[in-house]
Each structure stands twice: as C-alpha cells, then as structure tokens.
Design a protein around this motif. Structure first.
Motif: not given
Length: 354
Positions: A200-203, A245-251, A261-264, A295-308
């Motif tokens: 699985h990948s993390d949620y 501490i092992l940190v992994n990127i989530g979905d 960023l890879r959700s492995t 997890h972020p605040v539940g109402t946050m939209k998962l749209e790409p962030v402003p980053s070149e």
C-alpha cells in the motif's frame, strides 16, 4: 529480491546548519525514494519517550484483556482497535486480512484529552499519549516547512499551514502496531504468499515510523517493481541513541506536487529464505512499530501547489500528475474515506447490512 533500500539519512537537529541545503536534501530524497531517514538525536522526540511508547504498545497488546480492546473497536473516524485480519491493506491481492493488531489514537483536544474510548488498562497513559502525539505533530510541521522551502512553494508555509490544528480537524492518527511471531500462527491459518501487512501507499501527507532494532519485515517497491528491505539502522546509525525515524511521503503530498514527491508502495512481510535479509535483523519474532500518520485539515483540496518545479513536472507528465496511476481532484477527507472503505471491508459491509 536483491540488496537493501539505499535511503538517505538526514540530520535536521542542528538549527545552525544551512536550512536551504537541508530542505533540498529532503526534497531530493522524497522525489527519488519517497522515504527518508531522520536521525533521532532526541531533540525533536526524546529517546526515552520513544522507549515509553513501545512499552505502552507491549502493555496494550500483551496485557490488556481482549474484551477491553473489543469495546474500543475501530470506527469510521479511524480511531480504535483493529483485530487480527480486520484490516486488509491490499484487498485486490490478499487472501486474508493483515496478520497484525493495531490501535489508532486520533488527535487530542486542546485540553490534551483523547476524544475516543480507551481501554481501562492503559487509561492512565492518556497524558503521555497526548504528549507523544503532539511531539510527532511538531516534527511533522518542521518537515512540511522544509519541503515547502525546498520546492519554493508560494507561499512557502503552504504545507505547514495546511496541517495546523487550529485551522481545522484532520485525519491524523498515532498508531501502535503489533505483529505476532510467525511461530504463534497456526499452520492452517497462514498460506504461501501471505504477508503481515499488504502492499500500500500511505493515505496522508507523510508518515513518521518508529521501529525497534533487530526487527525486520518492512519492504519498499522500487521504480523497477522489485521489493527491497528497509534496514532499521542504516549504515552509520548503528550506535545512535535510537534508530532513525523513517519518514515516508504519503498520497496527499504526492497529489499536491503533481506526483513529483513519491508516495512509495511498501509492505511488511514474513521471514523468507528466498528474500534478502538485513544483517542483524530477523523476522522470526514478534514485531512492534509505531506510526504517526500526518494528515492536513480535512477540507484541504488536493490541487497542485504553486511551485515552478511542480508545474514543470506536471507538464513533463503531459498534465497528468499521478499517484499509482490516477489523478482525481479530492479533498483530504474524501481521499481518506475512499482508502478506509477499501481497507476495512467488514466495517463498511456491516453498515450496508443494517
């Protein structure tokens, strides 16, 4: 399967070091591996608190009567106890549910109280659980800040602000995990190909994982589709006060960055003569781990962030930022609920019968 995962070890404990360089290292590791070791010097999370958390896990899983745990069975808010086989992380490929027990603690209230049933045997530990939860929260905020800086997100505190408790409720969970020794599982219960925790990948946004020395089992899937073990103590950390501490990127961080960023995908396996092993580790005994799912605040939209860099990567992918093959515009809560319904089949099937 050959070799072991070559995941970078990064020390973020020194406030006087070049923060821009540290941020860049974190971003590059998140892009290449989706996993990062963070040296546990005790600054962010005291080593004695990690030890106390594992002692609490032993008390919960080994000394708490099953009736107490059953009274706290996990609910749709993702808080509570899940019994052996109750969760199925890879339902498409697993014959039976995961060979593990788990207990999920949601975010504490502003007064430090846990907002869920707690087994009486461990009720006195509520202040400690709340404090440990908060320590993990603060570390995750630091990491989110550094990732935002490393990606030159505008505003640079976007990830941090998205995870502030005062900005709204989230699906953040502190999870204690117990995997019984293979020898304690009846031969007729475990079949070939069964795993302790399905692929699985993390949620959420990111996960902080605490492990014990010598306890093998965690594997990640490489870009080539191979499975490789993840050492508890990578080279150079063997004499540290505690394993990194092992940190992994989530979905969600993957969604926010167009898949940059890879959700492995990862899993926990039983010991196998066919699989490669890490020197000094064994999968033959019972196994404990502690995961903080940020997890972020539940109402946050998962749209790409402003980053070149995020924008350019999205264009390279023909506008198809992906997580494991698909891209949908969701909120954080919508994504979490979708994943929970797939993992807790019995919980949601029982509702349909009512």
């Amino acid at each position: 399967m050959t070799g072991v995962a070559k995941i970078p070890v990064i020390d973020i404990s020194n406030d006087n070091q070049d923060q821009a360089r540290v941020a860049k290292e974190l971003v590059e590791a998140a892009i290449e591996h989706g996993f990062i070791y963070i040296k546990n010097t005790g600054k962010d999370i005291p080593v004695e608190d990690v030890d106390a958390a594992f002692e609490l896990a032993r008390k919960l899983f080994k000394e708490t009567p099953v009736e107490e745990k059953q009274a706290c069975t996990i609910q749709k808010n993702n808080r509570g106890w899940s019994a052996m086989h109750y969760e199925t992380l890879d339902p498409k490929n697993q014959r039976v549910g995961d060979f593990k027990e788990a207990f999920n603690f949601g975010e504490p209230s502003q007064q430090g109280h846990l907002q869920q049933p707690i087994p009486p045997t461990i009720r006195s530990a509520e202040p400690f659980i709340s404090r440990f939860h908060t320590l993990c929260h603060h570390l995750s905020l630091r990491l989110n800040t550094l990732l935002g800086q490393g990606l030159f997100v505008s505003p640079p505190d976007f990830f941090t602000s998205a995870h502030l408790r005062e900005n709204g409720a989230s699906g953040t969970i502190l999870r204690l995990l117990y995997y019984p020794a293979p020898s304690s599982i009846a031969a007729e219960e475990k079949g070939d190909g069964d795993v302790r925790a399905g692929a699985h990948s993390d949620y959420g946004s990111m996960t902080l994982l605490f492990r014990l020395k010598g306890q093998a089992g965690l594997e990640i899937q490489t870009r080539e589709g191979n499975w490789v073990p993840v050492p508890v103590c990578p080279p150079g950390t063997e004499t540290d006060p505690a394993p990194p501490i092992l940190v992994n990127i989530g979905d969600l961080l993957s969604y926010w960055t167009n898949g940059l960023l890879r959700s492995t995908v990862h899993r926990v396996v039983f010991p196998s003569a066919a699989g490669s092993t890490v020197e000094g580790e064994t999968g033959g005994e019972e196994r404990y781990s502690i995961a903080y799912f940020c997890h972020p605040v539940g109402t946050m939209k998962l749209e790409p962030v402003p980053s070149e860099r995020v924008r350019a990567f999205g264009e390279e992918q023909n506008g198809k930022g992906v997580i494991n093959g698909e891209r949908k515009m969701l909120t954080a809560d919508e994504h979490l609920n979708m994943r929970l319904q797939a993992s807790y089949l019995k919980l949601y099937e029982d509702e349909k019968k009512d």
